[in-house]
Scaffold this motif. Structure first.
Motif, PDB file in Angstrom:
ATOM      1  N   ASP A 166       0.838  -1.198   0.000  1.00 19.26           N
ATOM      2  CA  ASP A 166       0.000   0.000   0.000  1.00 19.26           C
ATOM      3  C   ASP A 166       0.879   1.256   0.000  1.00 19.26           C
ATOM      4  O   ASP A 166       1.834   1.367   0.776  1.00 19.26           O
ATOM      5  CB  ASP A 166      -0.903   0.000   1.237  1.00 19.26           C
ATOM      6  CG  ASP A 166      -1.698   1.290   1.311  1.00 19.26           C
ATOM      7  OD1 ASP A 166      -2.635   1.447   0.511  1.00 19.26           O
ATOM      8  OD2 ASP A 166      -1.357   2.158   2.141  1.00 19.26           O
ATOM      9  N   THR A 167       0.531   2.190  -0.854  1.00 15.62           N
ATOM     10  CA  THR A 167       1.401   3.352  -1.038  1.00 15.62           C
ATOM     11  C   THR A 167       1.581   4.167   0.250  1.00 15.62           C
ATOM     12  O   THR A 167       2.683   4.616   0.552  1.00 15.62           O
ATOM     13  CB  THR A 167       0.870   4.236  -2.196  1.00 15.62           C
ATOM     14  OG1 THR A 167       1.829   5.214  -2.492  1.00 15.62           O
ATOM     15  CG2 THR A 167      -0.453   4.901  -1.880  1.00 15.62           C
ATOM     16  N   TYR A 175      -9.342  -2.112 -13.566  1.00 15.23           N
ATOM     17  CA  TYR A 175      -8.547  -2.522 -12.402  1.00 15.23           C
ATOM     18  C   TYR A 175      -8.847  -1.695 -11.158  1.00 15.23           C
ATOM     19  O   TYR A 175      -8.224  -1.879 -10.129  1.00 15.23           O
ATOM     20  CB  TYR A 175      -7.048  -2.439 -12.723  1.00 15.23           C
ATOM     21  CG  TYR A 175      -6.620  -1.094 -13.275  1.00 15.23           C
ATOM     22  CD1 TYR A 175      -6.416  -0.006 -12.435  1.00 15.23           C
ATOM     23  CD2 TYR A 175      -6.437  -0.916 -14.638  1.00 15.23           C
ATOM     24  CE1 TYR A 175      -6.043   1.228 -12.936  1.00 15.23           C
ATOM     25  CE2 TYR A 175      -6.068   0.313 -15.154  1.00 15.23           C
ATOM     26  CZ  TYR A 175      -5.872   1.377 -14.298  1.00 15.23           C
ATOM     27  OH  TYR A 175      -5.508   2.590 -14.802  1.00 15.23           O
ATOM     28  N   SER A 198       1.472   7.397 -10.546  1.00 16.59           N
ATOM     29  CA  SER A 198       0.300   7.196 -11.397  1.00 16.59           C
ATOM     30  C   SER A 198      -0.743   6.464 -10.558  1.00 16.59           C
ATOM     31  O   SER A 198      -0.889   5.259 -10.653  1.00 16.59           O
ATOM     32  CB  SER A 198       0.684   6.385 -12.639  1.00 16.59           C
ATOM     33  OG  SER A 198      -0.459   6.143 -13.419  1.00 16.59           O
ATOM     34  N   PRO A 199      -1.454   7.192  -9.727  1.00 16.60           N
ATOM     35  CA  PRO A 199      -2.424   6.543  -8.841  1.00 16.60           C
ATOM     36  C   PRO A 199      -3.657   6.093  -9.615  1.00 16.60           C
ATOM     37  O   PRO A 199      -3.832   6.472 -10.769  1.00 16.60           O
ATOM     38  CB  PRO A 199      -2.794   7.679  -7.872  1.00 16.60           C
ATOM     39  CG  PRO A 199      -2.610   8.919  -8.666  1.00 16.60           C
ATOM     40  CD  PRO A 199      -1.447   8.656  -9.585  1.00 16.60           C
ATOM     41  N   PRO A 200      -4.519   5.273  -8.992  1.00 11.70           N
ATOM     42  CA  PRO A 200      -5.792   4.964  -9.638  1.00 11.70           C
ATOM     43  C   PRO A 200      -6.516   6.268  -9.981  1.00 11.70           C
ATOM     44  O   PRO A 200      -6.458   7.235  -9.222  1.00 11.70           O
ATOM     45  CB  PRO A 200      -6.560   4.183  -8.568  1.00 11.70           C
ATOM     46  CG  PRO A 200      -5.498   3.613  -7.682  1.00 11.70           C
ATOM     47  CD  PRO A 200      -4.398   4.628  -7.664  1.00 11.70           C
TER      48      PRO A 200
HETATM   49  C1  SAM Z   1      -3.539   4.178 -12.884  1.00 16.21           C
HETATM   50  S1  SAM Z   1      -2.901   2.588 -12.399  1.00 16.21           S
HETATM   51  C2  SAM Z   1      -1.268   2.799 -12.800  1.00 16.21           C
HETATM   52  C3  SAM Z   1      -1.012   2.389 -14.171  1.00 16.21           C
HETATM   53  C4  SAM Z   1       0.473   2.331 -14.481  1.00 16.21           C
HETATM   54  N1  SAM Z   1       1.088   3.632 -14.290  1.00 16.21           N
HETATM   55  C5  SAM Z   1       0.629   1.902 -15.895  1.00 16.21           C
HETATM   56  O1  SAM Z   1       1.034   2.731 -16.711  1.00 16.21           O
HETATM   57  O2  SAM Z   1       0.297   0.764 -16.207  1.00 16.21           O
HETATM   58  C6  SAM Z   1      -2.941   2.635 -10.642  1.00 16.21           C
HETATM   59  C7  SAM Z   1      -2.206   1.530  -9.960  1.00 16.21           C
HETATM   60  O3  SAM Z   1      -2.236   1.769  -8.546  1.00 16.21           O
HETATM   61  C8  SAM Z   1      -2.378   0.518  -7.888  1.00 16.21           C
HETATM   62  N2  SAM Z   1      -2.948   0.789  -6.553  1.00 16.21           N
HETATM   63  C9  SAM Z   1      -4.237   0.912  -6.214  1.00 16.21           C
HETATM   64  N3  SAM Z   1      -4.375   1.177  -4.914  1.00 16.21           N
HETATM   65  C10 SAM Z   1      -3.117   1.227  -4.410  1.00 16.21           C
HETATM   66  C11 SAM Z   1      -2.608   1.446  -3.109  1.00 16.21           C
HETATM   67  N4  SAM Z   1      -3.403   1.686  -2.070  1.00 16.21           N
HETATM   68  N5  SAM Z   1      -1.263   1.417  -2.947  1.00 16.21           N
HETATM   69  C12 SAM Z   1      -0.449   1.170  -4.002  1.00 16.21           C
HETATM   70  N6  SAM Z   1      -0.872   0.961  -5.252  1.00 16.21           N
HETATM   71  C13 SAM Z   1      -2.198   0.979  -5.448  1.00 16.21           C
HETATM   72  C14 SAM Z   1      -3.275  -0.290  -8.800  1.00 16.21           C
HETATM   73  O4  SAM Z   1      -3.086  -1.662  -8.595  1.00 16.21           O
HETATM   74  C15 SAM Z   1      -2.815   0.152 -10.179  1.00 16.21           C
HETATM   75  O5  SAM Z   1      -1.795  -0.685 -10.656  1.00 16.21           O
END
Ligand code: SAM
Length: 118
Positions: free
Chosen positions: A43-44, A71, A62-64
């Motif tokens: 978790d970030t 996803y 690059s957050p969700p």
């Molecule tokens: C917008 S996507 C990133 C896409 C990536 N930059 C790419 O180009 O493929 C967001 C990512 O954040 C991850 N994510 C979601 N919640 C998270 C959290 N609480 N902590 C860390 N990563 C998280 C997701 O699994 C996803 O891979």
């Protein structure tokens, strides 16, 4: 962007590139002192909480986007913004003076309006 031809373009390529240059590649849930490349699948906010102040010159995130990507688990917009506010505050805390933060956002178009996470 200037890119050397032998620079990696993905996480797997980064690992292979690092290994080929004798860089110290480590994995873990928390920040460590001694590494060239640290890969942390956690978790970030949990990870950022373990990072000392002013550790990095550059943060690229690059957050969700919270716009219904396959996803994503979509949240109330207000909850999403509160969460990202915490993430950004942590990103700023771990930046060195004069460092840079890149925070990528999503854009969602409906018939009546555009919603952005900026
Ligand atoms: C917008 S996507 C990133 C896409 C990536 N930059 C790419 O180009 O493929 C967001 C990512 O954040 C991850 N994510 C979601 N919640 C998270 C959290 N609480 N902590 C860390 N990563 C998280 C997701 O699994 C996803 O891979």
């Amino acid at each position: 962007m200037v890119r050397s031809l032998d620079m990696p373009t993905s996480a797997m390529e980064t690992l292979a590139w690092s290994a080929s240059r004798d860089l110290k590649v480590v994995t873990g849930k928390r920040y460590l002192d001694d590494f060239d490349v640290l890969v942390s699948n956690t978790d970030t906010l949990a990870f950022l909480g373990s990072v000392p102040d002013e550790s990095f010159q550059l943060v690229v995130t690059s957050p969700p986007y919270n716009i219904g990507k396959p996803y994503e688990q979509r949240q109330e917009f207000k909850d999403y913004l509160e969460w990202q506010e915490l993430v950004i505050k942590e990103c700023v805390r771990v930046l060195k003076q004069g460092g840079s933060l890149c925070w990528e956002v999503g854009n969602y178009q409906t018939k009546s309006r555009t919603q952005t996470t900026q």
